[in-house]
Design an enzyme around this catalytic site. Structure first.
Site, PDB file in Angstrom:
ATOM      1  N   TYR A 165       0.902  -1.404  -0.008  1.00 11.58           N
ATOM      2  CA  TYR A 165      -0.057   0.139   0.056  1.00 11.58           C
ATOM      3  C   TYR A 165       0.917   1.247   0.072  1.00 11.58           C
ATOM      4  O   TYR A 165       0.662   2.491  -0.826  1.00 11.58           O
ATOM      5  CB  TYR A 165      -1.007  -0.191   1.093  1.00 11.58           C
ATOM      6  CG  TYR A 165      -1.916   0.983   1.480  1.00 11.58           C
ATOM      7  CD1 TYR A 165      -3.099   1.106   0.628  1.00 11.58           C
ATOM      8  CD2 TYR A 165      -1.670   1.982   2.355  1.00 11.58           C
ATOM      9  CE1 TYR A 165      -3.796   2.239   1.049  1.00 11.58           C
ATOM     10  CE2 TYR A 165      -2.612   3.119   2.614  1.00 11.58           C
ATOM     11  CZ  TYR A 165      -3.750   3.008   1.662  1.00 11.58           C
ATOM     12  OH  TYR A 165      -4.533   4.119   2.133  1.00 11.58           O
ATOM     13  N   LYS A 169       0.934   4.126  -2.619  1.00  8.07           N
ATOM     14  CA  LYS A 169       0.656   5.469  -2.570  1.00  8.07           C
ATOM     15  C   LYS A 169       1.604   6.504  -2.821  1.00  8.07           C
ATOM     16  O   LYS A 169       1.278   7.803  -2.955  1.00  8.07           O
ATOM     17  CB  LYS A 169       0.246   5.500  -0.885  1.00  8.07           C
ATOM     18  CG  LYS A 169      -1.163   4.468  -0.614  1.00  8.07           C
ATOM     19  CD  LYS A 169      -2.183   5.314  -1.581  1.00  8.07           C
ATOM     20  CE  LYS A 169      -3.631   5.157  -1.008  1.00  8.07           C
ATOM     21  NZ  LYS A 169      -4.728   5.555  -1.939  1.00  8.07           N
TER      22      LYS A 169
HETATM   23  N1  LIG Z   1      -9.722   6.172   5.637  1.00  9.97           N
HETATM   24  C1  LIG Z   1      -8.205   6.662   5.605  1.00  9.97           C
HETATM   25  O1  LIG Z   1      -7.839   6.858   6.871  1.00  9.97           O
HETATM   26  C2  LIG Z   1      -7.325   6.742   4.740  1.00  9.97           C
HETATM   27  C3  LIG Z   1      -6.006   7.231   4.933  1.00  9.97           C
HETATM   28  C4  LIG Z   1      -5.171   7.289   3.608  1.00  9.97           C
HETATM   29  C5  LIG Z   1      -5.684   7.150   2.600  1.00  9.97           C
HETATM   30  N2  LIG Z   1      -7.024   6.665   2.358  1.00  9.97           N
HETATM   31  C6  LIG Z   1      -7.499   6.300   0.893  1.00  9.97           C
HETATM   32  O2  LIG Z   1      -8.610   7.057   0.739  1.00  9.97           O
HETATM   33  C7  LIG Z   1      -9.251   6.347  -0.348  1.00  9.97           C
HETATM   34  C8  LIG Z   1     -10.745   6.080   0.096  1.00  9.97           C
HETATM   35  O3  LIG Z   1     -10.761   5.118   1.183  1.00  9.97           O
HETATM   36  P1  LIG Z   1     -11.486   5.214   2.398  1.00  9.97           P
HETATM   37  O4  LIG Z   1     -11.000   5.287   3.569  1.00  9.97           O
HETATM   38  O5  LIG Z   1     -12.870   5.942   1.792  1.00  9.97           O
HETATM   39  O6  LIG Z   1     -12.212   3.406   2.097  1.00  9.97           O
HETATM   40  P2  LIG Z   1     -13.472   2.646   1.343  1.00  9.97           P
HETATM   41  O7  LIG Z   1     -12.908   1.227   1.331  1.00  9.97           O
HETATM   42  O8  LIG Z   1     -14.724   3.393   2.093  1.00  9.97           O
HETATM   43  O9  LIG Z   1     -13.243   3.317  -0.106  1.00  9.97           O
HETATM   44  C9  LIG Z   1     -12.656   2.862  -1.092  1.00  9.97           C
HETATM   45  C10 LIG Z   1     -13.649   2.530  -2.295  1.00  9.97           C
HETATM   46  O10 LIG Z   1     -12.925   2.221  -3.482  1.00  9.97           O
HETATM   47  C11 LIG Z   1     -13.887   1.177  -4.131  1.00  9.97           C
HETATM   48  N3  LIG Z   1     -12.906   0.375  -4.974  1.00  9.97           N
HETATM   49  C12 LIG Z   1     -11.893  -0.478  -4.575  1.00  9.97           C
HETATM   50  N4  LIG Z   1     -11.481  -0.844  -5.697  1.00  9.97           N
HETATM   51  C13 LIG Z   1     -12.078  -0.532  -6.808  1.00  9.97           C
HETATM   52  C14 LIG Z   1     -11.931  -0.422  -8.353  1.00  9.97           C
HETATM   53  N5  LIG Z   1     -11.226  -1.365  -8.662  1.00  9.97           N
HETATM   54  N6  LIG Z   1     -12.618   0.205  -9.099  1.00  9.97           N
HETATM   55  C15 LIG Z   1     -13.570   1.271  -8.465  1.00  9.97           C
HETATM   56  N7  LIG Z   1     -13.802   1.478  -7.011  1.00  9.97           N
HETATM   57  C16 LIG Z   1     -13.120   0.645  -6.314  1.00  9.97           C
HETATM   58  C17 LIG Z   1     -14.381   0.459  -3.041  1.00  9.97           C
HETATM   59  O11 LIG Z   1     -15.565  -0.322  -3.449  1.00  9.97           O
HETATM   60  C18 LIG Z   1     -14.808   1.564  -2.079  1.00  9.97           C
HETATM   61  O12 LIG Z   1     -15.968   1.931  -2.064  1.00  9.97           O
HETATM   62  C19 LIG Z   1      -8.379   5.223  -0.686  1.00  9.97           C
HETATM   63  O13 LIG Z   1      -7.724   5.491  -1.790  1.00  9.97           O
HETATM   64  C20 LIG Z   1      -7.710   4.920   0.523  1.00  9.97           C
HETATM   65  O14 LIG Z   1      -6.271   4.103   0.194  1.00  9.97           O
HETATM   66  C21 LIG Z   1      -8.041   6.231   3.341  1.00  9.97           C
END
Ligand SMILES: NC(=O)c1ccc[n+]([C@@H]2O[C@H](COP(=O)([O-])OP(=O)(O)OC[C@H]3O[C@@H](n4cnc5c(N)ncnc54)[C@H](O)[C@@H]3O)[C@@H](O)[C@H]2O)c1
Length: 301
Positions: A165, A169
């Site tokens: 990851y 990233k």
């Molecule tokens: N939540 C955190 O604290 C955090 C921290 C750092 C980065 N992020 C990043 O933020 C972004 C959103 O994450 P989140 O926390 O809302 O999690 P989440 O799992 O709720 O959202 C991710 C979404 O991406 C969708 N997805 C996965 N694979 C896919 C694909 N191949 N095509 C289309 N859609 C796809 C999933 O169905 C999901 O709805 C991600 O990139 C995650 O890595 C989140």
């Protein structure tokens, strides 16, 4: 300064839940026509259903906004191209792309299978590449584009169990740096978001009182600025729980060591000066570093 997206078309990937859903709702509330993309699979990328994207698109239209649901996987360039073709046919432009889709396959490096690297890099990094490639020419022709990639503190600083990851990233930061350079002439601005929020990605790693403070809605205002007319470019915005900061990649001023006698021992002996933060800066491109070293070498003659 008020921010609105009247007349704009936005694509948000992974918008069926979590952060992406919040970004999509806020874009629509501020006037954008929004493509709610989501594969609708599990946290590890397994499965898939159009239901997640459809539910958020319905939420937007029920509130009087304009939205289109799309179930493409960002890993599939032909599905992504079909999504963009559909948007162009219906709305005729794409102004904003928020690359947000993501999955997790956490394991220590010892146990991490190659397939876990490939799957995570495919969704986060290549997913953003696929979506950006599909809109890049459109944005160039429009002379307008706002792109966000979603990075993470795990990529910027490391996180136990997340080699795959973290690599994906930080790859997105590399993608952003050069998109910024190549898009500047066409008024395409690209930024990175490093969020922290309570979503299904984090709901089992923090206690409820911490999660309560990390509502994803608190990240979205930062993203709205990054995709606004007055957006900056090539910034890494860190956001969570109401806190906002910018992460920067700095390079120290460095030292010049005479090439005639240069040895590994000289590097070791100069280590403190090489690391000295006095006079460090944020290079504008890779070429700035080359010029710095060549200037040092010329000045020594
Ligand atoms: N939540 C955190 O604290 C955090 C921290 C750092 C980065 N992020 C990043 O933020 C972004 C959103 O994450 P989140 O926390 O809302 O999690 P989440 O799992 O709720 O959202 C991710 C979404 O991406 C969708 N997805 C996965 N694979 C896919 C694909 N191949 N095509 C289309 N859609 C796809 C999933 O169905 C999901 O709805 C991600 O990139 C995650 O890595 C989140």
């Amino acid at each position: 300064m008020s921010i609105n997206f009247d007349g704009k078309v936005a694509i948000v990937t992974g918008a069926g839940g979590g952060l992406g859903r919040c970004h999509a709702l806020e874009l629509a509330l501020r006037g954008a026509r929004v493509v709610v993309n989501d594969l609708g699979g599990g946290r590890d990328g397994s499965g898939g259903s159009a239901g997640a994207a459809q539910a958020v698109a319905s939420e937007i239209t029920a509130a009087g906004g304009k939205a289109m649901a799309n179930g493409a996987s960002v890993t599939d360039a032909s599905e992504v191209a079909a999504m963009v073709a559909q948007v162009m046919e219906k709305w005729g432009r794409v102004d904003i792309l928020i690359n947000n889709a993501g999955i997790l396959r956490d394991k220590t490096f010892l146990k991490m299978e190659k397939a876990d690297f490939e799957a995570v890099i495919d969704v986060h990094l290549m997913g953003a590449v696929n979506c950006t490639r599909a809109v890049w020419q459109i944005m160039r022709e429009q002379a307008y584009g706002r792109i966000v990639v979603t990075t993470s503190s795990s990529g910027l600083y490391g996180n136990f169990g997340q080699t795959n990851y973290g690599a994906a990233k930080l790859g997105l930061v590399g993608l952003m740096n050069t998109l910024h350079l190549e898009g500047a002439k066409y008024n395409i601005r690209t930024n990175a978001l490093a969020p922290v929020a309570a979503t299904r990605m984090t709901d089992d790693i923090m206690p409820p009182d911490m999660l309560e403070k990390l509502r994803p809605e608190l990240v979205t205002p930062g993203v709205m600025y990054l995709v606004s007319d007055d957006a900056p470019s090539r910034k890494i915005l860190c956001a969570g729980a109401g806190g906002f900061a910018v992460a920067k990649i700095h390079e120290t001023a460095g030292v010049f060591i005479d090439p005639e006698s240069l040895s590994a021992e000289d590097v070791a002996a100069n280590w403190d000066r090489i690391c000295d933060e006095d006079g460090q800066n944020e290079p504008g491109s890779g070429g700035d570093q080359t010029m710095k070293f060549l200037t040092m070498a010329s000045n020594s003659n």
